[in-house]
Structure formats: C-alpha cells, structure tokens
Design an enzyme around this catalytic site. Structure first.
Site, PDB file in Angstrom:
ATOM      1  N   THR A 320       0.834  -1.208   0.000  1.00  0.00           N
ATOM      2  CA  THR A 320       0.000   0.000   0.000  1.00  0.00           C
ATOM      3  C   THR A 320       0.864   1.252   0.000  1.00  0.00           C
ATOM      4  OG1 THR A 320      -1.746  -1.172   1.209  1.00  0.00           O
ATOM      5  CG2 THR A 320      -1.828   1.235   1.225  1.00  0.00           C
ATOM      6  N   TRP A 323       2.528   1.607  -3.413  1.00  0.00           N
ATOM      7  CA  TRP A 323       1.549   1.991  -4.431  1.00  0.00           C
ATOM      8  C   TRP A 323       1.282   3.494  -4.404  1.00  0.00           C
ATOM      9  CZ3 TRP A 323      -3.365   4.188  -4.214  1.00  0.00           C
ATOM     10  CH2 TRP A 323      -4.087   4.169  -5.410  1.00  0.00           C
ATOM     11  N   HIS A 324       1.280   4.079  -3.210  1.00  0.00           N
ATOM     12  CA  HIS A 324       0.908   5.484  -3.094  1.00  0.00           C
ATOM     13  C   HIS A 324       1.996   6.448  -3.557  1.00  0.00           C
ATOM     14  CE1 HIS A 324      -2.646   4.288  -0.728  1.00  0.00           C
ATOM     15  NE2 HIS A 324      -3.099   5.483  -1.044  1.00  0.00           N
ATOM     16  N   GLY A 325       3.226   6.039  -3.573  1.00  0.00           N
ATOM     17  CA  GLY A 325       4.251   6.975  -4.008  1.00  0.00           C
ATOM     18  C   GLY A 325       5.632   6.366  -3.984  1.00  0.00           C
ATOM     19  N   PHE A 468      -1.392   8.836  -8.729  1.00  0.00           N
ATOM     20  CA  PHE A 468      -1.219   7.439  -8.361  1.00  0.00           C
ATOM     21  C   PHE A 468      -1.658   6.507  -9.493  1.00  0.00           C
ATOM     22  CE2 PHE A 468      -2.179   9.583  -4.231  1.00  0.00           C
ATOM     23  CZ  PHE A 468      -0.860   9.680  -3.856  1.00  0.00           C
TER      24      PHE A 468
END
Length: 468
Positions: A320, A323-325, A468
């Site tokens: 997670t 995935w966000h950055g 994203f």
C-alpha cells in the site's frame, strides 16, 4: 495563456470548466440520444476521447493491454467447466492466469520504475487504477465469479470508463456488467447529479481552499511555525486530502449513476471510526477491498495465526505504501499504519473497542500524524515538522511565532469547522432523509454555482490522487 497540455489537464479534471460545461454535457446528449443497445459503444468512445485529452501518448498502452487482457480472459472463460473441469483444463487456466498477472503487474512495475527513476512524465495517467481492474477481472474470471460471457466492448469499457480511469473507484466487473442491468430514470439521474454537485463542492469549496493553508506552511518553512499551527496544519491537510478524494469519488460515482449504473461507495465516514483498522475499512474502500481480496486473503488472511498473520498484514501495508508513491516517506507511512493495525489486532484492539470516546480520540489524533508522514516527502523536513508537533520531545522549543495560530485560525477556522461537521455521519443521514426537499435542492444549486465561480477564477487544481 493556457497551453495545450494545460487544457488537456483541465479536460480530465472533473472540477474543470472544460469538463463540466463542454465534454460532459455533449457526452450526455449523445449517450441518451442513441438507442439503449448502442450506449456502451458511446461510453467506450467517450472514455477514449477523455483519456486521449489527458494523455494521448499512452492511449495505445491502455488499448493494447485491454486487447491482451480480453483475449487471455476469453481463453480462461472458454476452459471453465460447470462442475467438473479436467486436470489439463485447470492447468491451462492457471497458466493463463499467471500469464495475465505477470503481464499486468510487470507493466505496472515497469512504468512505476520509469516514473520514479527516469522522469515522472513517463508514468501513464491512471495506470494503477486500470491495471488493478484488469487484475481483478482476470482473477474473478479464473475463480468463476464473473457469471456472464464477457464481450469485448463490455470488457474494454470496464477497463477504461472515464469516470474511473484516472483515480478509481476500483469497480468490480460484476458491478459494471454488459449493460442489461442499467437503470435509466429521471429519479436515478437526479440522484447522480446530486452526488456530483456534493463532490464538486467538497473539492472546490473545501479541499482546494484548505490546500492553501498547507501551501502557506510549506512557504513559511516548518521550522518557523508554532506548535499550535503545526497541529492546525495537520488537521487541515487531513481534511484537504479527505474532501479532495471523497469529492472525486462522489463525482465519479455520481456520473456513473447518471449513466444508469449503481452507486459505488468509496468512503463511509472514516473519521467517525474507533480504530485505525476501522478507519481503513471506511477509507478508499474499493482499494482496501482489492488488497484484501487479491493479496491478503490469498496469502492466508486472518485464518493464519501469530507470525504468519503479522507477515500478511506487513506485506499488504508495504505494498500500500509503495503503491501510493515513490518516496521513502510513503514506505514509512505504510509501515506505521501496518504496525498500528497489527498492534490493534494482537494487543489492545479489544480494550479499545470498550472505550467509546477514547477510541474516537485515538483515531482523531493518530490519523493526522500519519497524514503528515504521507504529505512530506523530504525526511529531514518531516523530522522538523514532528519537532514542531512535539517541541519538548524534539527539542525545538515552543516560542516560535507564537501568535501565528491566531491569524490562521481566523482565516481557516470556518473551513475547518465546515469540514469537521461534514465528517459527522448524522449530517448525511439528515441529507438522505430530506434530499427531495426543495430547500435542499436550492442549497445544492447554490453550492454548484458558487463552485463554478471559484472554478472560473482559479487554475482548476487537479485532484491529489491523479498522480497514483
């Protein structure tokens, strides 16, 4: 003067004048003018025009992945048995699933790496969201959870539908279907329009204006703000991110409702939660359910005990964060949340559930702190900000511009109060009971035109989750 790129960004921004007064009205007229059986074709064509306006160069990538995923999925469906599937068929379906997952995940990792280490412009618009849909489609086909035989147009539309292609929500294929379950009625259309207006107001009147507070703190320099202002900034950023993304989700789902689809809920009053675990069951719900169904449960989920369950949760939250950055702060953010959720499950979760007020305060204090980690990509500046939040622990002292909180409270107090009220579930229960009331309808009309006024006088800020 607006460049072509600026106009393209404005086009794919739901809170942009180009979208609200040009693309979407024209699309709606065409969509409802054609016979019902052709509306999927219109929707697909409109989605490709929309995507091309935002990033034409990557449209062939979306189209190519669509064709490949459809062809592989078709083969998987062909080898599906009703009760007994021969061993060779099972093996072939498994190989096809692995092939599709390697293809989709590989493309996502490749472009994420290019965007991180080469140039951010090499990261295609919305790639995470449409590839997650493709993964969901393949796994659900393999598990036999997609009941109907999918046609190419239905599959292509599911992957690329313009309300979701940029930032979700991540709809499942069974929620989209082949068009036979659409509900076309004036009441349904009106509900969708109301969702869109509420989301537009959240974005333009709350999120964009609260964003000025966070920008001001960055311009001042975190080392120069007082401790009260640091806490005000954390609260402001938390509400900014919430209303930006919840506003987007309401607008996206409202558009789909206007087109005959069912409403897809992506947020369910997360700031009323009593634990971090509950918060993330209510926040970005479609992403959470994706990681739950396609990562956490296949690894064993909560059926495992002790260290294996901890590992499962750690993997999910590591993914997670990634995935966000691409910054270390995102990994740190995911790690902190993973640790908190593991502690709740293994240590104090049951005790917390028995403390009604304390559990809510626990969330309202910890979540803004985690959003600070999310927001500040420079770890040095992140350390400075936490030094301002906790001056005695960080040794930064408290007497720095001690009166700045007064001025910023005066400027942003009304927005923060409005945001806090909209975090209360009772406000939306009241709306649901009275949404047909003429006063409510008039209020929504005021929200719409007031939002338009701000849209016309600003640059059309893109949604925070576009990256994203």
């Amino acid at each position: 003067m607006q460049t072509i790129k600026d106009r393209a960004d404005f086009m794919v921004n739901f809170s942009g004048m180009e979208f609200v007064f040009r693309f979407f009205p024209v699309f709606l007229l065409v969509y409802y003018a054609v016979p019902r059986r052709y509306r999927e074709f219109v929707f697909l064509a409109g989605s490709y025009v929309f995507y091309a306006a935002g990033e034409l160069v990557f449209l062939p990538l979306l189209a190519g992945l669509t064709v490949l995923n459809y062809l592989v999925g078709k083969k998987v469906k062909e080898h599906e048995g009703s009760y007994i599937v021969y061993r060779w068929q099972k093996a072939k379906r498994r190989r096809l699933l692995v092939l599709s997952l390697v293809l989709d995940v590989g493309v996502l990792v490749l472009f994420k790496a290019l965007g991180t280490f080469v140039d951010n412009s090499l990261l295609p618009l919305g790639i995470s969201f449409y590839i997650f849909k493709m993964i969901s489609y393949q796994v659900d086909l393999y598990k036999g959870e997609i009941w109907e035989q999918t046609g190419f147009v239905s599959a292509a539309l599911y992957f690329s539908m313009f309300p979701q292609v940029v930032s979700g929500p991540i709809m499942r294929y069974n929620d989209a279907g082949d068009g036979s379950r659409r509900e076309y009625s004036l009441e349904h259309f009106e509900d969708g329009l109301k969702y869109f207006v509420i989301g537009l107001g959240m974005k333009v009147l709350l999120a964009d204006r609260l964003g000025i507070l966070w920008n001001d703190l960055q311009m001042i320099g975190f080392q120069s703000i007082s401790t009260p202002l640091a806490w005000l900034g954390a609260a402001g950023y938390s509400l900014q991110l919430y209303f930006d993304f919840w506003g987007y989700s309401l607008m996206a789902s409202g558009i789909l409702v206007m087109l005959g689809y069912e409403f897809i809920e992506n947020f369910h009053h997360p700031y009323a939660s009593g634990s971090i675990s509950e918060f993330y069951r209510r926040w970005h719900m479609t992403l959470g359910s994706f990681f739950r169904d396609y990562v956490y449960i296949p690894m064993g989920g909560s059926r495992c005990r002790g260290s294996r369950q901890i590992l499962n949760l750690a993997v999910v939250w590591l993914l997670t964060g990634i995935w966000h950055g691409n910054g270390l702060n995102f990994i740190l953010w995911g790690a902190v949340l993973g640790i908190l959720i593991i502690l709740e499950k293994m240590c104090y979760g049951r005790l917390l559930a028995r403390l009604p007020v304390i559990r809510n305060l626990y969330v309202l204090v910890l979540i803004p702190l985690t959003w600070v980690i999310f927001a500040i990509t420079d770890l040095g500046k992140l350390g400075i900000y936490f030094g301002r939040l906790f001056p005695f622990i960080g040794g930064a002292g408290i007497a720095v511009n001690s009166q700045d909180i007064v001025r910023y409270s005066q400027n942003y107090g009304g927005l923060l109060l409005a945001g806090a009220l909209l975090c209360v579930p009772a406000v939306f229960r009241f709306y649901d009971r009275h949404k047909k009331n003429p006063v409510i309808i008039l209020l929504l009309a005021v929200v719409f035109w007031y939002s338009v006024y701000f849209m016309a006088s600003s640059a059309g800020n893109p949604f925070m989750y576009f990256k994203f």
